[in-house]
Design a protein around this motif. Sequence first.
Motif, PDB file in Angstrom:
ATOM      1  N   TYR A  70      -4.414  -7.908   0.177  1.00  0.00           N
ATOM      2  CA  TYR A  70      -5.085  -7.235   1.049  1.00  0.00           C
ATOM      3  C   TYR A  70      -6.046  -7.284   2.495  1.00  0.00           C
ATOM      4  O   TYR A  70      -7.190  -7.411   1.164  1.00  0.00           O
ATOM      5  N   PRO A  71      -5.834  -7.074   3.485  1.00  0.00           N
ATOM      6  CA  PRO A  71      -7.462  -7.918   4.095  1.00  0.00           C
ATOM      7  C   PRO A  71      -8.692  -6.212   3.914  1.00  0.00           C
ATOM      8  O   PRO A  71     -10.264  -6.928   3.746  1.00  0.00           O
ATOM      9  N   PHE A  72      -8.900  -4.943   3.444  1.00  0.00           N
ATOM     10  CA  PHE A  72      -9.454  -4.012   3.563  1.00  0.00           C
ATOM     11  C   PHE A  72      -9.112  -2.896   2.594  1.00  0.00           C
ATOM     12  O   PHE A  72      -7.787  -2.461   3.243  1.00  0.00           O
ATOM     13  N   GLY A  73      -9.955  -2.605   2.478  1.00  0.00           N
ATOM     14  CA  GLY A  73      -9.206  -1.057   1.284  1.00  0.00           C
ATOM     15  C   GLY A  73      -7.835  -2.239  -0.014  1.00  0.00           C
ATOM     16  O   GLY A  73      -8.172  -3.100  -0.008  1.00  0.00           O
ATOM     17  N   LEU A  74      -7.859  -0.750  -0.594  1.00  0.00           N
ATOM     18  CA  LEU A  74      -6.717  -0.714  -1.203  1.00  0.00           C
ATOM     19  C   LEU A  74      -4.925  -0.794  -0.373  1.00  0.00           C
ATOM     20  O   LEU A  74      -5.149  -0.569   0.571  1.00  0.00           O
ATOM     21  N   ASP A  75      -4.586  -1.465  -1.047  1.00  0.00           N
ATOM     22  CA  ASP A  75      -2.943  -2.038  -0.588  1.00  0.00           C
ATOM     23  C   ASP A  75      -2.308  -1.192  -0.686  1.00  0.00           C
ATOM     24  O   ASP A  75      -1.661  -0.191  -1.599  1.00  0.00           O
ATOM     25  N   PHE A  91      -3.831   2.651 -11.753  1.00  0.00           N
ATOM     26  CA  PHE A  91      -4.277   1.155 -10.939  1.00  0.00           C
ATOM     27  C   PHE A  91      -6.208   2.225 -10.535  1.00  0.00           C
ATOM     28  O   PHE A  91      -6.992   2.052 -10.541  1.00  0.00           O
ATOM     29  N   THR A  92      -5.798   3.283  -9.769  1.00  0.00           N
ATOM     30  CA  THR A  92      -6.328   4.076  -9.203  1.00  0.00           C
ATOM     31  C   THR A  92      -7.579   4.615 -10.549  1.00  0.00           C
ATOM     32  O   THR A  92      -8.482   4.320  -9.443  1.00  0.00           O
ATOM     33  N   ASN A  93      -6.964   5.291 -11.410  1.00  0.00           N
ATOM     34  CA  ASN A  93      -7.704   5.621 -12.067  1.00  0.00           C
ATOM     35  C   ASN A  93      -9.635   4.753 -12.928  1.00  0.00           C
ATOM     36  O   ASN A  93     -10.425   5.097 -12.335  1.00  0.00           O
ATOM     37  N   SER A  94      -8.467   3.316 -13.133  1.00  0.00           N
ATOM     38  CA  SER A  94      -9.945   3.076 -13.353  1.00  0.00           C
ATOM     39  C   SER A  94     -10.766   2.123 -12.528  1.00  0.00           C
ATOM     40  O   SER A  94     -11.425   1.819 -12.433  1.00  0.00           O
ATOM     41  N   PHE A  95      -9.692   1.671 -11.338  1.00  0.00           N
ATOM     42  CA  PHE A  95     -10.099   1.754 -10.051  1.00  0.00           C
ATOM     43  C   PHE A  95     -12.117   2.757  -9.640  1.00  0.00           C
ATOM     44  O   PHE A  95     -13.492   1.805  -9.338  1.00  0.00           O
ATOM     45  N   LYS A  96     -11.452   4.211  -9.680  1.00  0.00           N
ATOM     46  CA  LYS A  96     -12.481   4.736  -9.896  1.00  0.00           C
ATOM     47  C   LYS A  96     -13.620   5.284 -10.384  1.00  0.00           C
ATOM     48  O   LYS A  96     -14.626   5.018  -9.717  1.00  0.00           O
ATOM     49  N   MET A  97     -13.061   4.689 -11.387  1.00  0.00           N
ATOM     50  CA  MET A  97     -14.009   5.097 -12.723  1.00  0.00           C
ATOM     51  C   MET A  97     -15.043   4.173 -12.954  1.00  0.00           C
ATOM     52  O   MET A  97     -15.911   3.760 -12.555  1.00  0.00           O
ATOM     53  N   ARG A 127      -0.458  10.095   1.563  1.00  0.00           N
ATOM     54  CA  ARG A 127       0.499   9.642   2.950  1.00  0.00           C
ATOM     55  C   ARG A 127      -0.381   7.529   3.144  1.00  0.00           C
ATOM     56  O   ARG A 127      -1.409   7.894   3.026  1.00  0.00           O
ATOM     57  N   SER A 128       0.536   6.943   2.668  1.00  0.00           N
ATOM     58  CA  SER A 128      -0.021   5.673   2.814  1.00  0.00           C
ATOM     59  C   SER A 128      -0.041   5.122   3.577  1.00  0.00           C
ATOM     60  O   SER A 128       0.858   5.668   5.146  1.00  0.00           O
ATOM     61  N   MET A 129      -1.675   3.835   4.472  1.00  0.00           N
ATOM     62  CA  MET A 129      -1.512   3.319   6.290  1.00  0.00           C
ATOM     63  C   MET A 129      -1.183   2.248   5.770  1.00  0.00           C
ATOM     64  O   MET A 129      -1.983   1.411   4.940  1.00  0.00           O
ATOM     65  N   THR A 130      -0.150   1.897   5.919  1.00  0.00           N
ATOM     66  CA  THR A 130       0.539   0.342   6.360  1.00  0.00           C
ATOM     67  C   THR A 130      -0.649  -0.372   7.828  1.00  0.00           C
ATOM     68  O   THR A 130       0.037  -1.086   9.156  1.00  0.00           O
ATOM     69  N   LEU A 131      -2.280  -0.343   7.446  1.00  0.00           N
ATOM     70  CA  LEU A 131      -2.607  -1.040   8.291  1.00  0.00           C
ATOM     71  C   LEU A 131      -2.277  -2.367   8.706  1.00  0.00           C
ATOM     72  O   LEU A 131      -3.259  -2.942   9.763  1.00  0.00           O
ATOM     73  N   PHE A 132      -2.254  -3.817   7.569  1.00  0.00           N
ATOM     74  CA  PHE A 132      -2.557  -4.706   7.691  1.00  0.00           C
ATOM     75  C   PHE A 132      -1.204  -4.640   6.832  1.00  0.00           C
ATOM     76  O   PHE A 132      -0.169  -4.067   6.285  1.00  0.00           O
ATOM     77  N   GLU A 133      -0.570  -6.337   6.747  1.00  0.00           N
ATOM     78  CA  GLU A 133       0.121  -6.837   5.734  1.00  0.00           C
ATOM     79  C   GLU A 133       0.167  -6.493   5.067  1.00  0.00           C
ATOM     80  O   GLU A 133      -1.124  -7.078   4.315  1.00  0.00           O
ATOM     81  N   SER A 134       1.069  -5.937   3.610  1.00  0.00           N
ATOM     82  CA  SER A 134       0.862  -5.656   1.695  1.00  0.00           C
ATOM     83  C   SER A 134       0.767  -7.145   1.753  1.00  0.00           C
ATOM     84  O   SER A 134       1.446  -8.402   2.051  1.00  0.00           O
TER      85      SER A 134
END
Length: 358
Positions: free
Chosen positions: A58-63, A75-81, A29-36
């Motif tokens: 997004y200031p920290f981490g994945l949006d 997107f995450t597949n390419s990013f993690k690779m 589940r996504s956490m909305t810690l900051f404004e997207s």
Amino acid sequence: MFYGGRYIILLMGLFSIFTGLIYNDVFSRSMTLFESGWVWPKPHETKALVTATQVGVYPFGLDSAWHGSDNALIFTNSFKMKMSVIFGVIQMSFGVILTTFNYRHFNEQYSIYLEFIPQILFMLCIFGYLCFTIIYKWVIDWATRSNPPPSLLNMLIDMFLSPGNVQKENILFPGQAGLQLFLLMVALAAVPVMLFGKPLYLRHLHQQQEAYSSLPTHNEDESYEVMAEEEFDFNELMIHQAIHTIEYCLNCISNTASYLRLWALSLAHAQLSTVLWDMVLIPALNASGFFRPLALLLGGTVWLLLTVVILILMEGLSAFLHALRLHWVEFNGKFYGGTGQKFVPFHFEAILNGYEIE
């Protein structure tokens, strides 16, 4: 066993929390810690494709906006690779740097110039350049460019197959062809230095020592140097150096690819977490009527049990074993030869009691 490994388990838990913050994900589940940094348009009545508009970063981490989007997996597949490759090159380069401490400890200053420098140049000119292109490709706004984003794998292959030439679809920045040709020449020039530098230099020292010991004032000396001269074998040293050079050059490729296991583990963990949420907990939450409390109890129990057994225990053990393998083979193999003193693990009791390790 758990008590003995309590510090490892603690560190694994802390780094898991950090990774969850980086990916902005808790139990899929996504956490909305900051404004997207993305704004979704208002819901449409039609089923047309809806595209978000970027309004910031997004200031920290994945949006958090990537969670639930249709292209989130792509997107995450390419990013993690690509992140796995960057982490691998950084750790292996650090392992090569640690060899300088061995050379200084054993008073082999010549190995710094004849082994360390060509090795680090070979690593950075090829795979360090690949990491640079990955980051450069990330920071470019390709919507404002006339050409589409190139495939970095094809670009790296063409760097060797057609030196000095860059195909139109692989252009990243002006002057790329000249830079790639220069880096390739430096990497190729480092190979003969690694191969012939140390054996030729040691043979030169041996010849100097032999000429010095043949002087009249040293004819009667039966020192250790004279005995060492008789054991000097240039052919054996050359064969050993050739094996070491070939192994290093090939391992730079295979070890970099081996770090892709981080990408595979992260991808498998994310998909298993999503499956448990969508197929176990969501049906229980959507239940209605008289069976809703029972469905919530059973669904929550099964979800919690599978989460602990599969995602924490099984995947935690798998991630630990893969990380141990990367440290032992890909990282330690760059500087640890295993030909010196017997390895003694770090232990507080030995230090507090003043034990001396021989």
